[in-house]
Design a protein around this motif. Structure first.
Motif, PDB file in Angstrom:
ATOM      1  N   ILE A  61       0.854  -1.185   0.000  1.00  0.00           N
ATOM      2  CA  ILE A  61       0.000   0.000   0.000  1.00  0.00           C
ATOM      3  C   ILE A  61       0.890   1.235   0.000  1.00  0.00           C
ATOM      4  O   ILE A  61       1.567   1.523   0.985  1.00  0.00           O
ATOM      5  N   GLY A  63      -0.266   4.007  -2.384  1.00  0.00           N
ATOM      6  CA  GLY A  63      -1.011   5.003  -3.131  1.00  0.00           C
ATOM      7  C   GLY A  63      -0.796   4.983  -4.625  1.00  0.00           C
ATOM      8  O   GLY A  63      -1.318   5.827  -5.350  1.00  0.00           O
ATOM      9  N   TYR A 166      -4.163   7.873  -6.053  1.00  0.00           N
ATOM     10  CA  TYR A 166      -4.512   6.719  -5.237  1.00  0.00           C
ATOM     11  C   TYR A 166      -4.371   5.443  -6.048  1.00  0.00           C
ATOM     12  O   TYR A 166      -4.240   5.472  -7.273  1.00  0.00           O
ATOM     13  N   GLU A 167      -4.396   4.311  -5.343  1.00  0.00           N
ATOM     14  CA  GLU A 167      -4.472   3.008  -5.991  1.00  0.00           C
ATOM     15  C   GLU A 167      -5.825   2.391  -5.651  1.00  0.00           C
ATOM     16  O   GLU A 167      -6.424   2.723  -4.616  1.00  0.00           O
ATOM     17  N   ARG A 169      -8.131  -1.165  -5.188  1.00  0.00           N
ATOM     18  CA  ARG A 169      -8.251  -2.608  -5.050  1.00  0.00           C
ATOM     19  C   ARG A 169      -9.730  -2.952  -5.173  1.00  0.00           C
ATOM     20  O   ARG A 169     -10.546  -2.553  -4.337  1.00  0.00           O
ATOM     21  N   ALA A 187     -11.833  -0.440  -2.777  1.00  0.00           N
ATOM     22  CA  ALA A 187     -11.126   0.420  -1.834  1.00  0.00           C
ATOM     23  C   ALA A 187     -10.146   1.323  -2.574  1.00  0.00           C
ATOM     24  O   ALA A 187      -9.475   0.890  -3.516  1.00  0.00           O
ATOM     25  N   TYR A 189      -6.844   3.594  -1.952  1.00  0.00           N
ATOM     26  CA  TYR A 189      -5.759   3.750  -0.991  1.00  0.00           C
ATOM     27  C   TYR A 189      -4.876   4.925  -1.395  1.00  0.00           C
ATOM     28  O   TYR A 189      -4.330   4.949  -2.501  1.00  0.00           O
ATOM     29  N   TRP A 190      -4.764   5.885  -0.484  1.00  0.00           N
ATOM     30  CA  TRP A 190      -3.776   6.925  -0.600  1.00  0.00           C
ATOM     31  C   TRP A 190      -2.561   6.499   0.226  1.00  0.00           C
ATOM     32  O   TRP A 190      -2.596   5.443   0.854  1.00  0.00           O
ATOM     33  N   GLU A 191      -1.545   7.297   0.257  1.00  0.00           N
ATOM     34  CA  GLU A 191      -0.342   6.897   0.989  1.00  0.00           C
ATOM     35  C   GLU A 191      -0.617   6.730   2.488  1.00  0.00           C
ATOM     36  O   GLU A 191      -0.064   5.833   3.124  1.00  0.00           O
ATOM     37  N   SER A 193      -4.073   7.034   3.945  1.00  0.00           N
ATOM     38  CA  SER A 193      -5.492   6.881   4.273  1.00  0.00           C
ATOM     39  C   SER A 193      -6.170   5.977   3.255  1.00  0.00           C
ATOM     40  O   SER A 193      -5.582   5.628   2.224  1.00  0.00           O
ATOM     41  N   ARG A 194      -7.418   5.624   3.533  1.00  0.00           N
ATOM     42  CA  ARG A 194      -8.162   4.761   2.628  1.00  0.00           C
ATOM     43  C   ARG A 194      -9.659   5.000   2.790  1.00  0.00           C
ATOM     44  O   ARG A 194     -10.133   5.448   3.838  1.00  0.00           O
TER      45      ARG A 194
END
Length: 212
Positions: A61, A63, A166-167, A169, A187, A189-191, A193-194
């Protein structure tokens, strides 16, 4: 005749633009994991599940989405757990065969193994232990009336409106709210937070969400 040619040229221009715009759309943009299958099977001595799709390698995780690889993860839960039991498996996936040892989970009463291929549709899994072979036909919880990961991402973006880098999933999972069916979990995901959302896989109704 000139008018007809002009109309035809205009239509072809619009069609060409549409084709190029369609080709330029990447449904997997920013996706670090796409899990599109969830399989289950059981007999009187054990229950097995398998999840399959593609995910980044290394899986982390941060981001941002990395290069993707296919995977299938098998989990075995014996009715009577013995930490010293030795389980191996064989999977027949189309014309290919995969196999190896199932490793004991350090915290849960289960065993698991993973191989680098994506399962599509029904497949056969054989569990070997103590000279006994148990064969399972792995059937997915995914049904033809369920929509795909791309629509799940669109619905999640509409609901959560993520911003910045963000990434994503996007995973088909067993519905954690009860029942035997599946749902989409998306979801972002930032570096640091999520945010995530559970979606009904047929209606796209929001079942639950968490905003980070």
């Amino acid at each position: 005749m000139k008018k007809l040619c002009a109309v035809f040229a205009a239509i072809m221009t619009v069609a060409t633009i549409w084709v190029f715009c369609s080709c330029g759309t990447d449904d997997m943009l920013d996706v670090s994991e796409r899990r599109s299958e969830y399989y289950t099977a059981a007999d009187g001595t054990m229950a097995v599940t398998a999840v399959s799709g593609v995910r980044e390698n290394p899986y982390q995780i941060d981001g941002k989405a990395g290069e993707l690889k296919p995977y299938t993860l098998i989990t075995l839960v014996p009715t009577s757990f013995n930490i010293d039991a030795v389980y191996t498996y064989t999977v027949r996936l189309g014309s290919a065969t995969y196999g190896g040892a199932l490793n004991v989970h350090p915290f849960a009463a289960s065993f698991s193994a993973e191989f680098d291929a994506e399962a599509r549709g029904e497949f056969t899994l054989v569990i070997h232990c103590g000279g006994n072979d148990t064969e399972f036909v792995m059937k997915s919880l995914v049904t033809p009336d369920m929509f795909g990961y791309d629509r799940a991402i669109e619905a999640a973006k509409t609901e959560l409106k993520p911003k910045g880098k963000y990434e994503i999933r996007v995973r088909i999972i067993k519905n954690p709210l009860g029942g035997d069916g599946a749902c989409w979990h998306v979801a972002f995901y930032w570096e640091n937070s999520r945010s995530g959302v559970l979606l009904d896989p047929v209606t796209a109704k929001v079942l639950a969400k968490k905003v980070g």
